[in-house]
Write an enzyme that holds these catalytic residues in place. Structure first.
Site, PDB file in Angstrom:
ATOM      1  N   SER A  11       0.811  -1.224   0.000  1.00 26.81           N
ATOM      2  CA  SER A  11       0.000   0.000   0.000  1.00 26.81           C
ATOM      3  C   SER A  11       0.840   1.269   0.000  1.00 26.81           C
ATOM      4  CB  SER A  11      -0.919   0.001   1.231  1.00 26.81           C
ATOM      5  OG  SER A  11      -0.127  -0.014   2.412  1.00 26.81           O
ATOM      6  N   SER A 125      15.627  -7.006   2.771  1.00 25.48           N
ATOM      7  CA  SER A 125      16.428  -6.729   3.974  1.00 25.48           C
ATOM      8  C   SER A 125      16.811  -5.253   3.953  1.00 25.48           C
ATOM      9  CB  SER A 125      17.634  -7.668   4.046  1.00 25.48           C
ATOM     10  OG  SER A 125      18.471  -7.518   2.935  1.00 25.48           O
ATOM     11  N   TYR A 139      15.997  -2.690  14.580  1.00 27.00           N
ATOM     12  CA  TYR A 139      15.745  -2.735  13.134  1.00 27.00           C
ATOM     13  C   TYR A 139      16.908  -3.443  12.431  1.00 27.00           C
ATOM     14  CZ  TYR A 139      14.908  -1.326   8.341  1.00 27.00           C
ATOM     15  OH  TYR A 139      14.707  -1.342   6.979  1.00 27.00           O
ATOM     16  N   SER A 140      18.132  -3.011  12.744  1.00 21.45           N
ATOM     17  CA  SER A 140      19.313  -3.637  12.132  1.00 21.45           C
ATOM     18  C   SER A 140      19.323  -5.139  12.415  1.00 21.45           C
ATOM     19  CB  SER A 140      20.599  -3.024  12.698  1.00 21.45           C
ATOM     20  OG  SER A 140      20.873  -1.795  12.085  1.00 21.45           O
ATOM     21  N   LYS A 143      16.879  -7.072  10.225  1.00 18.24           N
ATOM     22  CA  LYS A 143      17.274  -7.186   8.812  1.00 18.24           C
ATOM     23  C   LYS A 143      18.461  -8.135   8.644  1.00 18.24           C
ATOM     24  CE  LYS A 143      13.990  -4.765   7.122  1.00 18.24           C
ATOM     25  NZ  LYS A 143      12.972  -5.408   6.280  1.00 18.24           N
TER      26      LYS A 143
HETATM   27  N1  LIG Z   1      12.786   3.280   2.996  1.00 18.56           N
HETATM   28  C1  LIG Z   1      14.020   2.876   3.231  1.00 18.56           C
HETATM   29  O1  LIG Z   1      14.974   3.705   3.316  1.00 18.56           O
HETATM   30  C2  LIG Z   1      14.321   1.401   3.367  1.00 18.56           C
HETATM   31  C3  LIG Z   1      15.671   0.995   3.337  1.00 18.56           C
HETATM   32  C4  LIG Z   1      15.972  -0.352   3.470  1.00 18.56           C
HETATM   33  C5  LIG Z   1      14.960  -1.288   3.603  1.00 18.56           C
HETATM   34  N2  LIG Z   1      13.653  -0.886   3.625  1.00 18.56           N
HETATM   35  C6  LIG Z   1      12.628  -1.922   3.794  1.00 18.56           C
HETATM   36  O2  LIG Z   1      11.715  -1.856   2.733  1.00 18.56           O
HETATM   37  C7  LIG Z   1      10.452  -2.384   3.146  1.00 18.56           C
HETATM   38  C8  LIG Z   1       9.345  -1.444   2.717  1.00 18.56           C
HETATM   39  O3  LIG Z   1       9.483  -0.224   3.407  1.00 18.56           O
HETATM   40  P1  LIG Z   1       9.096   1.187   2.777  1.00 18.56           P
HETATM   41  O4  LIG Z   1      10.315   2.026   2.809  1.00 18.56           O
HETATM   42  O5  LIG Z   1       8.375   1.035   1.496  1.00 18.56           O
HETATM   43  O6  LIG Z   1       8.143   1.733   3.950  1.00 18.56           O
HETATM   44  P2  LIG Z   1       6.610   2.222   3.977  1.00 18.56           P
HETATM   45  O7  LIG Z   1       6.374   3.229   2.914  1.00 18.56           O
HETATM   46  O8  LIG Z   1       6.361   2.598   5.386  1.00 18.56           O
HETATM   47  O9  LIG Z   1       5.802   0.892   3.611  1.00 18.56           O
HETATM   48  C9  LIG Z   1       5.670  -0.174   4.518  1.00 18.56           C
HETATM   49  C10 LIG Z   1       4.574  -1.099   4.023  1.00 18.56           C
HETATM   50  O10 LIG Z   1       4.463  -2.194   4.939  1.00 18.56           O
HETATM   51  C11 LIG Z   1       3.081  -2.354   5.287  1.00 18.56           C
HETATM   52  N3  LIG Z   1       2.981  -2.931   6.624  1.00 18.56           N
HETATM   53  C12 LIG Z   1       3.568  -2.506   7.776  1.00 18.56           C
HETATM   54  N4  LIG Z   1       3.212  -3.281   8.798  1.00 18.56           N
HETATM   55  C13 LIG Z   1       2.373  -4.233   8.298  1.00 18.56           C
HETATM   56  C14 LIG Z   1       1.658  -5.326   8.841  1.00 18.56           C
HETATM   57  N5  LIG Z   1       1.715  -5.605  10.163  1.00 18.56           N
HETATM   58  N6  LIG Z   1       0.902  -6.083   8.032  1.00 18.56           N
HETATM   59  C15 LIG Z   1       0.809  -5.811   6.718  1.00 18.56           C
HETATM   60  N7  LIG Z   1       1.461  -4.801   6.127  1.00 18.56           N
HETATM   61  C16 LIG Z   1       2.227  -4.021   6.907  1.00 18.56           C
HETATM   62  C17 LIG Z   1       2.503  -0.944   5.186  1.00 18.56           C
HETATM   63  O11 LIG Z   1       1.100  -0.967   4.909  1.00 18.56           O
HETATM   64  P3  LIG Z   1      -0.068  -0.753   6.003  1.00 18.56           P
HETATM   65  O12 LIG Z   1       0.357   0.364   6.902  1.00 18.56           O
HETATM   66  O13 LIG Z   1      -1.263  -0.449   5.139  1.00 18.56           O
HETATM   67  O14 LIG Z   1      -0.196  -2.060   6.675  1.00 18.56           O
HETATM   68  C18 LIG Z   1       3.216  -0.424   3.950  1.00 18.56           C
HETATM   69  O15 LIG Z   1       2.542  -0.851   2.782  1.00 18.56           O
HETATM   70  C19 LIG Z   1      10.551  -2.598   4.651  1.00 18.56           C
HETATM   71  O16 LIG Z   1      10.795  -3.962   4.927  1.00 18.56           O
HETATM   72  C20 LIG Z   1      11.772  -1.766   5.043  1.00 18.56           C
HETATM   73  O17 LIG Z   1      12.416  -2.268   6.184  1.00 18.56           O
HETATM   74  C21 LIG Z   1      13.316   0.435   3.518  1.00 18.56           C
END
Ligand SMILES: NC(=O)c1ccc[n+]([C@@H]2O[C@H](COP(=O)([O-])OP(=O)(O)OC[C@H]3O[C@@H](n4cnc5c(N)ncnc54)[C@H](OP(=O)(O)O)[C@@H]3O)[C@@H](O)[C@H]2O)c1
Length: 260
Positions: A11, A125, A139-140, A143
């Site tokens: 989403s 990750s 968090y670290s 991952k």
């Molecule tokens: N952004 C960065 O800099 C970064 C860097 C490295 C890794 N990541 C990883 O990338 C992944 C995606 O993160 P993002 O950056 O796209 O963050 P985001 O925009 O906050 O998206 C997180 C997504 O996870 C869903 N979510 C969270 N808790 C949930 C639950 N209990 N059940 C079902 N869905 C859930 C949220 O949807 P709802 O709230 O609708 O449930 C949302 O769609 C994560 O695993 C994050 O650790 C991100």
């Protein structure tokens, strides 16, 4: 028949970008996240990844309808920042439940279907799993756990021709920054360090890459017959992770300490 891909956390951010990207590339995409979300490019199902009974039912229903599941992408994740000294047990459990336990759960549910399709598992990750960040210790740790889990799973599933790949993004501009939960600061022992570190990580993320870059790497992992076990997104982060592996741990940690 279109190959079916199921992605959690569809989403917002990386998940949404990837669901749209893969739909454009001809995959039949099912996205799972908690909130109500509608669009005409892929099917979204509202569900918490912690609800394992419902997740199991969703996967069964998708298979009954589509007759194939080619890949699952474990992308849903949360962040928590702050000093470990102040961390509440329920918050620690929550981040491990969402970032680790639900990933393991979805893998175990999906394996029988992926065996049939000789499919793929992509786990998201983070560079923070390779380079441990202070005030983001949990968090670290989650991952890092995902990467170890994925490596072991890849070996378990190799004879069954199911490929497992970890995609490791660096800073990416998404809602992750605003959704990050902050542990309450209880006293002044850490001075301004927590605030400064969190501000730095937030700034870096908001200046980070477009999520489409991560989507493109995920797509390549799905396309490749033999995807890499870990695929870091972006040449700068690839170099950083390589250096972190080659240099003494104490030196790497000192640089991180200085930066945060
Ligand atoms: N952004 C960065 O800099 C970064 C860097 C490295 C890794 N990541 C990883 O990338 C992944 C995606 O993160 P993002 O950056 O796209 O963050 P985001 O925009 O906050 O998206 C997180 C997504 O996870 C869903 N979510 C969270 N808790 C949930 C639950 N209990 N059940 C079902 N869905 C859930 C949220 O949807 P709802 O709230 O609708 O449930 C949302 O769609 C994560 O695993 C994050 O650790 C991100």
């Amino acid at each position: 028949m279109n190959k079916v891909v199921i992605i959690t956390g569809a989403s917002s951010g990386i998940g949404l970008s990837t669901a749209l990207y893969l739909s454009e590339k001809g995959y039949k995409v099912y996205g799972i996240s908690r909130r109500d979300f509608h669009n005409d490019k892929f099917t979204h199902i509202s569900c918490d990844v912690l609800d394992s009974e419902k997740i199991k039912k969703i996967i069964e229903e998708i298979y009954l309808k589509e007759k194939n599941i080619f890949a699952i992408i474990n992308n849903a994740g949360i962040g928590i920042s702050g000093a470990i000294e102040y961390a509440k047990r329920e918050d620690v459990e929550k981040i491990f439940e969402i970032n680790v336990v639900s990933v393991i759960n979805l893998c175990s549910i999906a394996i029988p279907y992926l065996r049939e399709s000789k499919g793929k598992i992509v786990n998201i990750s983070s560079v923070a799993g390779e380079i441990a960040i202070p005030f983001q210790a949990c968090y670290s740790a989650t991952k890092s756990a995902i990467e170890n889990f994925s490596m072991a799973l890849a070996s378990e599933l190799k004879p069954q021709r199911i490929k497992v790949c970890c995609v490791r993004p660096g800073d990416t501009k998404t809602s992750f920054t605003k959704n990050r939960e902050k542990t309450e600061v209880v006293n002044d022992i850490y001075g301004q360090r927590i605030l400064k570190s969190v501000q730095k990580m937030e700034r870096d993320e908001q200046r980070g890459a477009d999520p489409i870059k991560v989507s493109n790497v995920i797509y390549k992992c799905l396309k490749k017959k033999n995807p890499p076990l870990v695929c870091t997104v972006g040449i700068g982060y690839k170099l950083l992770c390589l250096l972190s592996k080659m240099l003494p741990k104490k030196f790497v940690n000192y640089i991180v300490y200085k930066l945060y």
